[in-house]
Design a protein around this motif. Sequence first.
Motif, PDB file in Angstrom:
ATOM      1  N   ILE A 180       0.864  -1.176   0.000  1.00 52.13           N
ATOM      2  CA  ILE A 180       0.000   0.000   0.000  1.00 52.13           C
ATOM      3  C   ILE A 180       0.902   1.227   0.000  1.00 52.13           C
ATOM      4  O   ILE A 180       1.887   1.291   0.736  1.00 52.13           O
ATOM      5  N   VAL A 181       0.583   2.226  -0.821  1.00 46.79           N
ATOM      6  CA  VAL A 181       1.401   3.432  -0.923  1.00 46.79           C
ATOM      7  C   VAL A 181       0.617   4.639  -0.415  1.00 46.79           C
ATOM      8  O   VAL A 181      -0.560   4.817  -0.752  1.00 46.79           O
ATOM      9  N   VAL A 182       1.275   5.455   0.402  1.00 41.69           N
ATOM     10  CA  VAL A 182       0.712   6.720   0.858  1.00 41.69           C
ATOM     11  C   VAL A 182       1.672   7.829   0.425  1.00 41.69           C
ATOM     12  O   VAL A 182       2.870   7.759   0.716  1.00 41.69           O
ATOM     13  N   LEU A 183       1.150   8.827  -0.278  1.00 41.61           N
ATOM     14  CA  LEU A 183       1.936  10.003  -0.643  1.00 41.61           C
ATOM     15  C   LEU A 183       1.676  11.095   0.375  1.00 41.61           C
ATOM     16  O   LEU A 183       0.521  11.352   0.732  1.00 41.61           O
ATOM     17  N   THR A 184       2.733  11.745   0.833  1.00 46.71           N
ATOM     18  CA  THR A 184       2.568  12.824   1.810  1.00 46.71           C
ATOM     19  C   THR A 184       3.258  14.089   1.328  1.00 46.71           C
ATOM     20  O   THR A 184       4.183  14.047   0.514  1.00 46.71           O
ATOM     21  N   GLY A 185       2.782  15.214   1.848  1.00 44.50           N
ATOM     22  CA  GLY A 185       3.435  16.493   1.616  1.00 44.50           C
ATOM     23  C   GLY A 185       3.377  17.007   0.190  1.00 44.50           C
ATOM     24  O   GLY A 185       4.279  17.722  -0.245  1.00 44.50           O
ATOM     25  N   ILE A 186       2.320  16.680  -0.546  1.00 44.31           N
ATOM     26  CA  ILE A 186       2.235  17.125  -1.937  1.00 44.31           C
ATOM     27  C   ILE A 186       1.995  18.630  -1.976  1.00 44.31           C
ATOM     28  O   ILE A 186       1.014  19.126  -1.402  1.00 44.31           O
ATOM     29  N   GLN A 187       2.891  19.353  -2.642  1.00 43.99           N
ATOM     30  CA  GLN A 187       2.783  20.802  -2.795  1.00 43.99           C
ATOM     31  C   GLN A 187       1.735  21.135  -3.858  1.00 43.99           C
ATOM     32  O   GLN A 187       1.485  20.325  -4.764  1.00 43.99           O
ATOM     33  N   PRO A 188       1.106  22.310  -3.797  1.00 45.04           N
ATOM     34  CA  PRO A 188       0.069  22.677  -4.762  1.00 45.04           C
ATOM     35  C   PRO A 188       0.511  22.551  -6.219  1.00 45.04           C
ATOM     36  O   PRO A 188      -0.233  22.001  -7.048  1.00 45.04           O
ATOM     37  N   ALA A 189       1.693  23.021  -6.564  1.00 40.71           N
ATOM     38  CA  ALA A 189       2.157  22.955  -7.957  1.00 40.71           C
ATOM     39  C   ALA A 189       2.319  21.510  -8.420  1.00 40.71           C
ATOM     40  O   ALA A 189       2.039  21.192  -9.578  1.00 40.71           O
ATOM     41  N   VAL A 190       2.741  20.645  -7.522  1.00 41.88           N
ATOM     42  CA  VAL A 190       2.894  19.228  -7.860  1.00 41.88           C
ATOM     43  C   VAL A 190       1.514  18.600  -8.086  1.00 41.88           C
ATOM     44  O   VAL A 190       1.311  17.860  -9.048  1.00 41.88           O
ATOM     45  N   ALA A 191       0.561  18.911  -7.222  1.00 39.88           N
ATOM     46  CA  ALA A 191      -0.797  18.383  -7.373  1.00 39.88           C
ATOM     47  C   ALA A 191      -1.396  18.822  -8.710  1.00 39.88           C
ATOM     48  O   ALA A 191      -1.982  18.014  -9.439  1.00 39.88           O
ATOM     49  N   ILE A 192      -1.228  20.082  -9.043  1.00 38.70           N
ATOM     50  CA  ILE A 192      -1.755  20.610 -10.303  1.00 38.70           C
ATOM     51  C   ILE A 192      -1.129  19.887 -11.484  1.00 38.70           C
ATOM     52  O   ILE A 192      -1.828  19.448 -12.409  1.00 38.70           O
ATOM     53  N   THR A 193       0.194  19.729 -11.453  1.00 42.66           N
ATOM     54  CA  THR A 193       0.895  19.065 -12.556  1.00 42.66           C
ATOM     55  C   THR A 193       0.434  17.626 -12.723  1.00 42.66           C
ATOM     56  O   THR A 193       0.171  17.171 -13.836  1.00 42.66           O
ATOM     57  N   LEU A 194       0.319  16.898 -11.627  1.00 38.13           N
ATOM     58  CA  LEU A 194      -0.108  15.493 -11.703  1.00 38.13           C
ATOM     59  C   LEU A 194      -1.491  15.374 -12.339  1.00 38.13           C
ATOM     60  O   LEU A 194      -1.711  14.527 -13.204  1.00 38.13           O
ATOM     61  N   ILE A 195      -2.405  16.227 -11.951  1.00 37.24           N
ATOM     62  CA  ILE A 195      -3.761  16.186 -12.499  1.00 37.24           C
ATOM     63  C   ILE A 195      -3.764  16.605 -13.969  1.00 37.24           C
ATOM     64  O   ILE A 195      -4.392  15.959 -14.810  1.00 37.24           O
ATOM     65  N   GLU A 196      -3.048  17.681 -14.289  1.00 36.97           N
ATOM     66  CA  GLU A 196      -3.004  18.156 -15.674  1.00 36.97           C
ATOM     67  C   GLU A 196      -2.405  17.119 -16.619  1.00 36.97           C
ATOM     68  O   GLU A 196      -2.788  17.033 -17.782  1.00 36.97           O
ATOM     69  N   LEU A 197      -1.460  16.334 -16.124  1.00 36.55           N
ATOM     70  CA  LEU A 197      -0.822  15.315 -16.955  1.00 36.55           C
ATOM     71  C   LEU A 197      -1.625  14.016 -16.999  1.00 36.55           C
ATOM     72  O   LEU A 197      -1.257  13.077 -17.700  1.00 36.55           O
ATOM     73  N   GLY A 198      -2.701  13.955 -16.228  1.00 36.32           N
ATOM     74  CA  GLY A 198      -3.544  12.769 -16.243  1.00 36.32           C
ATOM     75  C   GLY A 198      -2.936  11.577 -15.535  1.00 36.32           C
ATOM     76  O   GLY A 198      -3.281  10.435 -15.824  1.00 36.32           O
ATOM     77  N   ILE A 199      -2.020  11.833 -14.605  1.00 36.89           N
ATOM     78  CA  ILE A 199      -1.421  10.743 -13.835  1.00 36.89           C
ATOM     79  C   ILE A 199      -2.491  10.236 -12.865  1.00 36.89           C
ATOM     80  O   ILE A 199      -2.956  10.964 -12.003  1.00 36.89           O
ATOM     81  N   GLY A 200      -2.900   8.992 -13.046  1.00 34.58           N
ATOM     82  CA  GLY A 200      -4.015   8.426 -12.292  1.00 34.58           C
ATOM     83  C   GLY A 200      -3.669   8.119 -10.853  1.00 34.58           C
ATOM     84  O   GLY A 200      -3.078   7.093 -10.559  1.00 34.58           O
ATOM     85  N   LEU A 201      -4.050   9.003  -9.963  1.00 34.55           N
ATOM     86  CA  LEU A 201      -3.812   8.788  -8.538  1.00 34.55           C
ATOM     87  C   LEU A 201      -5.130   8.750  -7.772  1.00 34.55           C
ATOM     88  O   LEU A 201      -5.164   9.052  -6.589  1.00 34.55           O
ATOM     89  N   ASP A 202      -6.196   8.352  -8.454  1.00 40.75           N
ATOM     90  CA  ASP A 202      -7.521   8.373  -7.838  1.00 40.75           C
ATOM     91  C   ASP A 202      -7.607   7.496  -6.600  1.00 40.75           C
ATOM     92  O   ASP A 202      -8.240   7.873  -5.626  1.00 40.75           O
ATOM     93  N   ASP A 203      -6.990   6.341  -6.634  1.00 39.12           N
ATOM     94  CA  ASP A 203      -7.099   5.415  -5.505  1.00 39.12           C
ATOM     95  C   ASP A 203      -5.840   5.406  -4.636  1.00 39.12           C
ATOM     96  O   ASP A 203      -5.602   4.464  -3.890  1.00 39.12           O
ATOM     97  N   VAL A 204      -5.048   6.487  -4.724  1.00 36.49           N
ATOM     98  CA  VAL A 204      -3.825   6.592  -3.929  1.00 36.49           C
ATOM     99  C   VAL A 204      -4.133   7.324  -2.631  1.00 36.49           C
ATOM    100  O   VAL A 204      -4.797   8.359  -2.626  1.00 36.49           O
ATOM    101  N   LEU A 205      -3.669   6.764  -1.537  1.00 33.77           N
ATOM    102  CA  LEU A 205      -3.835   7.410  -0.242  1.00 33.77           C
ATOM    103  C   LEU A 205      -2.878   8.587  -0.138  1.00 33.77           C
ATOM    104  O   LEU A 205      -1.726   8.501  -0.567  1.00 33.77           O
ATOM    105  N   THR A 206      -3.362   9.687   0.444  1.00 33.09           N
ATOM    106  CA  THR A 206      -2.512  10.861   0.638  1.00 33.09           C
ATOM    107  C   THR A 206      -2.690  11.386   2.055  1.00 33.09           C
ATOM    108  O   THR A 206      -3.691  11.097   2.720  1.00 33.09           O
ATOM    109  N   ALA A 207      -1.704  12.154   2.502  1.00 36.28           N
ATOM    110  CA  ALA A 207      -1.767  12.793   3.809  1.00 36.28           C
ATOM    111  C   ALA A 207      -0.963  14.086   3.747  1.00 36.28           C
ATOM    112  O   ALA A 207      -0.101  14.251   2.881  1.00 36.28           O
ATOM    113  N   LEU A 208      -1.253  14.984   4.663  1.00 32.36           N
ATOM    114  CA  LEU A 208      -0.589  16.286   4.652  1.00 32.36           C
ATOM    115  C   LEU A 208       0.895  16.204   4.997  1.00 32.36           C
ATOM    116  O   LEU A 208       1.698  16.953   4.455  1.00 32.36           O
TER     117      LEU A 208
END
Length: 118
Positions: free
Chosen positions: A75-103
Amino acid sequence: MRIPILKLDDCLLVSIQWELDDQTALQFQEDLLQKIHETSSNGVVIDLTSIDFIDSFIAKVLGDVISMSKLMGAIVVLTGIQPAVAITLIELGIGLDDVLTALDLEKGLEKLQQELGE
């Protein structure tokens, strides 16, 4: 330069402390998958707090690392995603829909432990 991968109980902790170049990202992918295999780890926390921006290749490698880790049973949890990184991932269509995240890393570890039933 290699990204350190630390083992904590049955989990792996990764804190990426500098902007990744293509070679480092590919080496990280290989190292993490090997470490999951060697340690039979059930979970991985990848902390991106220090990453302010991400290019399309690094974003793809990150998405691939998450998918490959899941295929290996972690199981993978991504933490500390900065706003610019989040925007880039979504704009590029990188599928992280079922990825756990935390602040942050602490909350990420808590989330991973909950998922693993610990």
